[in-house]
Scaffold this motif. Structure first.
Motif, PDB file in Angstrom:
ATOM      1  N   ILE A 133       0.834  -1.205   0.000  1.00 48.91           N
ATOM      2  CA  ILE A 133       0.000   0.000   0.000  1.00 48.91           C
ATOM      3  C   ILE A 133       0.865   1.250   0.000  1.00 48.91           C
ATOM      4  O   ILE A 133       1.800   1.376   0.799  1.00 48.91           O
ATOM      5  CB  ILE A 133      -0.938   0.024   1.228  1.00 48.91           C
ATOM      6  CG1 ILE A 133      -1.900  -1.157   1.189  1.00 48.91           C
ATOM      7  CG2 ILE A 133      -1.705   1.338   1.297  1.00 48.91           C
ATOM      8  CD1 ILE A 133      -2.815  -1.254   2.392  1.00 48.91           C
ATOM      9  N   SER A 134       0.550   2.175  -0.887  1.00 48.05           N
ATOM     10  CA  SER A 134       1.085   3.534  -0.837  1.00 48.05           C
ATOM     11  C   SER A 134       0.016   4.430  -0.229  1.00 48.05           C
ATOM     12  O   SER A 134      -1.108   4.485  -0.739  1.00 48.05           O
ATOM     13  CB  SER A 134       1.428   4.049  -2.237  1.00 48.05           C
ATOM     14  OG  SER A 134       2.483   3.334  -2.826  1.00 48.05           O
ATOM     15  N   VAL A 135       0.339   5.090   0.865  1.00 49.51           N
ATOM     16  CA  VAL A 135      -0.592   6.041   1.479  1.00 49.51           C
ATOM     17  C   VAL A 135      -0.230   7.441   0.990  1.00 49.51           C
ATOM     18  O   VAL A 135       0.923   7.857   1.081  1.00 49.51           O
ATOM     19  CB  VAL A 135      -0.525   5.983   3.008  1.00 49.51           C
ATOM     20  CG1 VAL A 135      -1.401   7.080   3.621  1.00 49.51           C
ATOM     21  CG2 VAL A 135      -0.981   4.617   3.513  1.00 49.51           C
TER      22      VAL A 135
ATOM     23  N   VAL B 150       4.601   6.169   2.702  1.00 48.60           N
ATOM     24  CA  VAL B 150       3.694   7.284   2.955  1.00 48.60           C
ATOM     25  C   VAL B 150       4.225   8.472   2.169  1.00 48.60           C
ATOM     26  O   VAL B 150       5.392   8.845   2.306  1.00 48.60           O
ATOM     27  CB  VAL B 150       3.602   7.634   4.453  1.00 48.60           C
ATOM     28  CG1 VAL B 150       2.748   8.885   4.660  1.00 48.60           C
ATOM     29  CG2 VAL B 150       3.037   6.466   5.249  1.00 48.60           C
ATOM     30  N   VAL B 151       3.377   9.034   1.322  1.00 49.23           N
ATOM     31  CA  VAL B 151       3.773  10.148   0.456  1.00 49.23           C
ATOM     32  C   VAL B 151       2.943  11.363   0.843  1.00 49.23           C
ATOM     33  O   VAL B 151       1.706  11.314   0.829  1.00 49.23           O
ATOM     34  CB  VAL B 151       3.556   9.816  -1.023  1.00 49.23           C
ATOM     35  CG1 VAL B 151       4.042  10.969  -1.902  1.00 49.23           C
ATOM     36  CG2 VAL B 151       4.266   8.523  -1.400  1.00 49.23           C
TER      37      VAL B 151
ATOM     38  N   VAL C  56      -0.634   9.699  -7.163  1.00 44.73           N
ATOM     39  CA  VAL C  56      -0.825   8.460  -7.917  1.00 44.73           C
ATOM     40  C   VAL C  56       0.374   8.195  -8.818  1.00 44.73           C
ATOM     41  O   VAL C  56       0.902   7.071  -8.894  1.00 44.73           O
ATOM     42  CB  VAL C  56      -2.115   8.535  -8.759  1.00 44.73           C
ATOM     43  CG1 VAL C  56      -2.210   7.339  -9.710  1.00 44.73           C
ATOM     44  CG2 VAL C  56      -3.344   8.586  -7.856  1.00 44.73           C
ATOM     45  N   GLN C  57       0.841   9.221  -9.485  1.00 41.55           N
ATOM     46  CA  GLN C  57       1.868   9.048 -10.504  1.00 41.55           C
ATOM     47  C   GLN C  57       3.254   8.768  -9.937  1.00 41.55           C
ATOM     48  O   GLN C  57       4.058   8.112 -10.593  1.00 41.55           O
ATOM     49  CB  GLN C  57       1.890  10.295 -11.401  1.00 41.55           C
ATOM     50  CG  GLN C  57       0.629  10.406 -12.258  1.00 41.55           C
ATOM     51  CD  GLN C  57       0.455  11.770 -12.885  1.00 41.55           C
ATOM     52  OE1 GLN C  57       0.856  12.791 -12.322  1.00 41.55           O
ATOM     53  NE2 GLN C  57      -0.165  11.812 -14.057  1.00 41.55           N
ATOM     54  N   ILE C  58       3.529   9.236  -8.736  1.00 45.48           N
ATOM     55  CA  ILE C  58       4.875   8.987  -8.192  1.00 45.48           C
ATOM     56  C   ILE C  58       4.885   7.857  -7.167  1.00 45.48           C
ATOM     57  O   ILE C  58       5.960   7.410  -6.759  1.00 45.48           O
ATOM     58  CB  ILE C  58       5.466  10.253  -7.549  1.00 45.48           C
ATOM     59  CG1 ILE C  58       4.721  10.597  -6.262  1.00 45.48           C
ATOM     60  CG2 ILE C  58       5.480  11.411  -8.521  1.00 45.48           C
ATOM     61  CD1 ILE C  58       5.465  11.559  -5.397  1.00 45.48           C
ATOM     62  N   SER C  59       3.708   7.380  -6.743  1.00 47.61           N
ATOM     63  CA  SER C  59       3.675   6.287  -5.762  1.00 47.61           C
ATOM     64  C   SER C  59       4.125   4.994  -6.423  1.00 47.61           C
ATOM     65  O   SER C  59       4.074   4.846  -7.647  1.00 47.61           O
ATOM     66  CB  SER C  59       2.277   6.147  -5.170  1.00 47.61           C
ATOM     67  OG  SER C  59       1.326   5.875  -6.184  1.00 47.61           O
ATOM     68  N   ARG C  60       4.532   4.029  -5.594  1.00 49.64           N
ATOM     69  CA  ARG C  60       5.217   2.854  -6.120  1.00 49.64           C
ATOM     70  C   ARG C  60       4.405   1.555  -6.045  1.00 49.64           C
ATOM     71  O   ARG C  60       4.768   0.585  -6.713  1.00 49.64           O
ATOM     72  CB  ARG C  60       6.518   2.636  -5.341  1.00 49.64           C
ATOM     73  CG  ARG C  60       7.488   3.799  -5.384  1.00 49.64           C
ATOM     74  CD  ARG C  60       8.791   3.405  -4.704  1.00 49.64           C
ATOM     75  NE  ARG C  60       9.766   4.479  -4.735  1.00 49.64           N
ATOM     76  CZ  ARG C  60      10.204   5.129  -3.679  1.00 49.64           C
ATOM     77  NH1 ARG C  60       9.728   4.822  -2.487  1.00 49.64           N
ATOM     78  NH2 ARG C  60      11.106   6.087  -3.796  1.00 49.64           N
ATOM     79  N   PHE C  61       3.361   1.514  -5.228  1.00 47.71           N
ATOM     80  CA  PHE C  61       2.743   0.231  -4.937  1.00 47.71           C
ATOM     81  C   PHE C  61       1.383   0.080  -5.608  1.00 47.71           C
ATOM     82  O   PHE C  61       0.807   1.045  -6.129  1.00 47.71           O
ATOM     83  CB  PHE C  61       2.659   0.018  -3.430  1.00 47.71           C
ATOM     84  CG  PHE C  61       4.025  -0.097  -2.792  1.00 47.71           C
ATOM     85  CD1 PHE C  61       4.705  -1.308  -2.791  1.00 47.71           C
ATOM     86  CD2 PHE C  61       4.647   1.011  -2.240  1.00 47.71           C
ATOM     87  CE1 PHE C  61       5.968  -1.419  -2.233  1.00 47.71           C
ATOM     88  CE2 PHE C  61       5.910   0.920  -1.675  1.00 47.71           C
ATOM     89  CZ  PHE C  61       6.571  -0.301  -1.672  1.00 47.71           C
ATOM     90  N   ASP C  62       0.869  -1.160  -5.585  1.00 45.90           N
ATOM     91  CA  ASP C  62      -0.316  -1.510  -6.362  1.00 45.90           C
ATOM     92  C   ASP C  62      -1.595  -0.923  -5.786  1.00 45.90           C
ATOM     93  O   ASP C  62      -2.524  -0.610  -6.524  1.00 45.90           O
ATOM     94  CB  ASP C  62      -0.443  -3.041  -6.437  1.00 45.90           C
ATOM     95  CG  ASP C  62      -1.660  -3.468  -7.242  1.00 45.90           C
ATOM     96  OD1 ASP C  62      -1.724  -3.089  -8.431  1.00 45.90           O
ATOM     97  OD2 ASP C  62      -2.541  -4.154  -6.695  1.00 45.90           O
ATOM     98  N   ILE C  63      -1.675  -0.778  -4.468  1.00 48.51           N
ATOM     99  CA  ILE C  63      -2.852  -0.199  -3.827  1.00 48.51           C
ATOM    100  C   ILE C  63      -2.485   1.199  -3.334  1.00 48.51           C
ATOM    101  O   ILE C  63      -1.468   1.384  -2.659  1.00 48.51           O
ATOM    102  CB  ILE C  63      -3.333  -1.071  -2.654  1.00 48.51           C
ATOM    103  CG1 ILE C  63      -3.776  -2.448  -3.185  1.00 48.51           C
ATOM    104  CG2 ILE C  63      -4.486  -0.396  -1.913  1.00 48.51           C
ATOM    105  CD1 ILE C  63      -4.048  -3.452  -2.087  1.00 48.51           C
TER     106      ILE C  63
END
Length: 436
Positions: free
Chosen positions: A117-119, A147-148, A186-193
């Protein structure tokens, strides 16, 4: 509820710690980590007696069994009103299960890992609130993969606070707009959720692991969770929670699917009932399939409803969204009347803008019916009821709603604005101002 302050009390029925306070209270009932329901009570209704609590426990247990036991009719689909449709009676539930044993089994905390998860938290000039939010995320039982924090202030005012959390990623997005900031996340996060919450929220320690469990157990593309009030210390906060309904009060899981979409489509699909942007998550494939958040909508643009408009596109494309109240966050409502009225005006303005956008994208006349017929009828009925029954302050809030509706009508003749479309989720982007 005609009082200016309610204490928010959390009562664990499994521990039988009912307290003895006699101040007006919103009691949120739990069975261990499972939220069961909430009840507002005035001084003369408190404290709760043992028999009252037993009855509440039985009723809440029946509701949970209806919603979570496959053999008893679960999972529940949302109805036209966006509420659960009962699958069995209280008596049938009591006969079908040992309630204590059943609740213990249902209330087992999730052991799912949140590493996928990317928060994403978008913030703008709310330093003290952001610090509380980040502190709650640092205390999660299962740490997310990342966490971003997207700082949407012009000057990058959140940078110093984010340095206090070196394991989190800081990104400066100076172009104003919540949708723009979320799309950057969304565009810089790394994970699937990708999970979203707001900077005026504190997350329950089990928030991320419950999101992970939901996506692991259910074949869904989108998710929303329960948003509870953190405090109800002022009349404005109480009005938002009790008069305006807060962010919803459903304590059982619901699925919102194409059937719900089609049933509500003639009157403008009721996607705003799916949940709140303060507690939502998506599989990355959603953005690749239906596009990113519409940057015409949301705070800093049209006002709000960028989340519900994305749910509209998803359901129209055959997707499914799960509402799962196991995943809990606590929201700090606006504490003063001017702030609340600005918020309500923005909500209604954004709602109308989203209806215009949905009509343009899909040609669904129900969106225009809601703008031109249903909302004016709602205003008229609310005015008559508030005039004779109150509660105090309702007419002022109604005025803010009407102002927002009128402001939203400006988007109807703006043909250039209406021709724009949301960006697609697979667009290439360069990383921006990242510090660790």
């Amino acid at each position: 509820m005609r009082t200016e302050r309610f204490e928010v009390r959390h009562v664990d029925l499994a521990a039988a710690d009912i307290g003895s306070d006699r101040e007006p209270a919103l009691s949120v009932f739990w069975w261990k980590d499972l939220p069961l329901g909430a009840r507002a009570s005035l001084k003369d209704e408190l404290p709760y007696g043992t028999s009252q609590l037993r009855q509440l426990a039985a009723e809440y247990a029946a509701a949970q069994l209806q919603a979570r036991s496959i053999g008893l009719g679960a999972p529940l689909r949302a109805t036209y009103e966006g509420r659960p449709k009962p699958a069995l009676s209280l008596e049938a539930a009591l006969e079908a299960q040992n309630l204590v044993g059943a609740l213990d089994a249902i209330a087992t905390p999730s052991s799912a890992s949140a590493q996928d998860i990317s928060v994403v938290i978008c913030t703008r000039d709310r330093g003290p609130a952001l610090r509380k939010c980040l502190t709650s995320l640092a205390a999660q039982r299962s740490a997310p993969g990342e966490v971003v924090i997207i700082d949407n202030s012009q000057a990058g005012n959140a940078r110093d606070i984010c340095r206090q959390f070196p394991d989190f990623r800081y990104v400066h997005e100076p172009h104003a707009g919540l949708s723009r900031a979320r799309n950057t996340g969304v565009q810089i996060s790394r994970f699937d959720i990708i999970a979203f919450t707001d900077d005026d929220v504190e997350a329950h320690p089990g928030w991320t692991t419950e999101i992970a469990r939901a996506f692991a157990e259910r074949d869904v593309e989108a998710f929303t969770g329960l948003v509870l009030p953190a405090r109800l210390d002022t009349a404005a906060q109480c009005s938002f929670q009790f008069t305006m309904g807060g962010f919803g009060s459903t304590f059982v899981p619901l699925t919102f699917d194409r059937r719900f979409f089609e049933e509500t489509r003639p009157s403008g699909a009721h996607v705003w009932k799916i949940g709140a942007g303060a507690n939502m998550a998506f599989r990355r494939s959603v953005f690749e399939r239906v596009g990113l958040f519409d940057e015409r909508l949301g705070a800093g643009a049209a006002g709000c409803s960028e989340d519900s408009e994305l749910w509209y596109r998803l359901l129209a494309a055959g997707g499914v969204c799960l509402y799962e109240p196991r995943a809990v966050v606590f929201h700090h409502h606006r504490s003063d009347w001017p702030g609340l009225k600005r918020q309500i005006k923005a909500y209604m303005k954004g709602h109308v803008a989203a209806l215009v956008t949905q009509y343009d994208n899909f040609g669904d006349r129900g969106n225009m019916v809601r703008i031109g017929k249903q909302l004016p009828i709602y205003f008229a009925k609310t005015f008559v009821k508030a005039l004779f029954e109150g509660p105090p302050g309702r007419l002022g809030i109604l005025a803010a709603e009407v102002e927002g509706w009128l402001a939203g009508l400006q988007f109807l003749p703006r043909f250039g604005w209406r021709m724009r479309r949301p960006p697609m989720g697979n667009a290439a982007t360069a990383e921006k101002g990242i510090s660790r």
